[in-house]
Design an enzyme around this catalytic site. Structure first.
Site, PDB file in Angstrom:
ATOM      1  N   SER A 188       0.797  -1.246  -0.059  1.00 14.17           N
ATOM      2  CA  SER A 188       0.070   0.002   0.097  1.00 14.17           C
ATOM      3  C   SER A 188       0.893   1.248  -0.178  1.00 14.17           C
ATOM      4  O   SER A 188       2.080   1.218   0.357  1.00 14.17           O
ATOM      5  CB  SER A 188      -0.771   0.170   1.416  1.00 14.17           C
ATOM      6  OG  SER A 188      -1.606   1.302   1.379  1.00 14.17           O
ATOM      7  N   HIS A 189       0.344   2.205  -0.420  1.00 18.18           N
ATOM      8  CA  HIS A 189       1.129   3.542  -0.298  1.00 18.18           C
ATOM      9  C   HIS A 189       1.250   3.959   1.040  1.00 18.18           C
ATOM     10  O   HIS A 189       2.081   4.974   1.290  1.00 18.18           O
ATOM     11  CB  HIS A 189       0.376   4.692  -1.368  1.00 18.18           C
ATOM     12  CG  HIS A 189       0.687   4.411  -2.447  1.00 18.18           C
ATOM     13  ND1 HIS A 189       0.039   3.412  -3.335  1.00 18.18           N
ATOM     14  CD2 HIS A 189       1.215   5.338  -3.650  1.00 18.18           C
ATOM     15  CE1 HIS A 189       0.554   3.344  -4.583  1.00 18.18           C
ATOM     16  NE2 HIS A 189       1.073   4.644  -4.836  1.00 18.18           N
ATOM     17  N   SER A 190       0.532   3.403   1.929  1.00 15.44           N
ATOM     18  CA  SER A 190       0.337   3.725   3.186  1.00 15.44           C
ATOM     19  C   SER A 190       0.787   2.824   4.352  1.00 15.44           C
ATOM     20  O   SER A 190       0.154   1.755   4.238  1.00 15.44           O
ATOM     21  CB  SER A 190      -1.143   4.261   3.631  1.00 15.44           C
ATOM     22  OG  SER A 190      -1.327   4.425   5.099  1.00 15.44           O
ATOM     23  N   GLY A 202       3.714   6.419  -0.121  1.00 14.44           N
ATOM     24  CA  GLY A 202       4.476   5.905  -1.406  1.00 14.44           C
ATOM     25  C   GLY A 202       4.798   4.558  -1.486  1.00 14.44           C
ATOM     26  O   GLY A 202       4.143   3.968  -0.636  1.00 14.44           O
ATOM     27  N   SER A 248       1.028   3.211  -9.016  1.00 13.23           N
ATOM     28  CA  SER A 248       2.454   3.284  -8.628  1.00 13.23           C
ATOM     29  C   SER A 248       2.894   1.898  -7.899  1.00 13.23           C
ATOM     30  O   SER A 248       3.994   1.673  -8.134  1.00 13.23           O
ATOM     31  CB  SER A 248       2.971   4.470  -8.320  1.00 13.23           C
ATOM     32  OG  SER A 248       2.504   4.700  -6.734  1.00 13.23           O
TER      33      SER A 248
END
Length: 136
Positions: free
Chosen positions: A13-15, A50, A77
């Site tokens: 995950s981005h988090s 990210g 991404s």
């Protein structure tokens, strides 16, 4: 299937907190004493938003039990980062696979299936089937 041959699951995950929460939810719902190995790879090394190829590779190495690794991602991404790692060929353990599935529902289905002894194909199929879950 013995614990040492279970499919590993990596949740990207981005988090960091989101990845950890989904991992905890999926593991909790899978229950039992032989829950498949699950690792969260969320955010960046400094705790930001990210994705990090280093965190993903470390998570994959952590859950590798020789039966393959299902990698589920949340957003674009993260998918590109995993694809790049797979293309490099030596960053992820052999048998690592990008799994196209909804992040939360797919993670739960993947962990439950892997915990029940499913092979990588079964884990991928269960996670992908989560696209068909209806809520109304």
């Amino acid at each position: 299937m013995s614990d040492d041959k279970q499919v590993g699951i990596v949740l990207v995950s981005h988090s960091g907190p989101v990845a950890e929460a989904v991992a905890a939810l999926a593991t909790g719902l899978a229950g039992g004493t032989s829950t498949a190995p699950v690792a969260a790879a969320g955010g960046t090394e400094d705790g930001g938003i990210g994705t990090s190829s280093e965190l993903i590779a470390a998570a994959a190495a952590k859950v590798d039990r020789g039966a393959g690794i299902a990698i589920l991602m949340d957003l674009g991404s993260a998918v590109l980062t995993v694809k790049a790692l797979l293309a490099e060929g030596d960053e992820l353990p052999e048998g690592s696979r990008l799994v196209d599935a909804p992040f939360v529902e797919g993670a739960i289905a993947a962990v439950v299936t892997a915990s029940a002894g499913g092979d990588l194909d079964a884990v991928e199929a269960a996670a992908a089937e989560a696209y068909t879950y209806r809520k109304v």
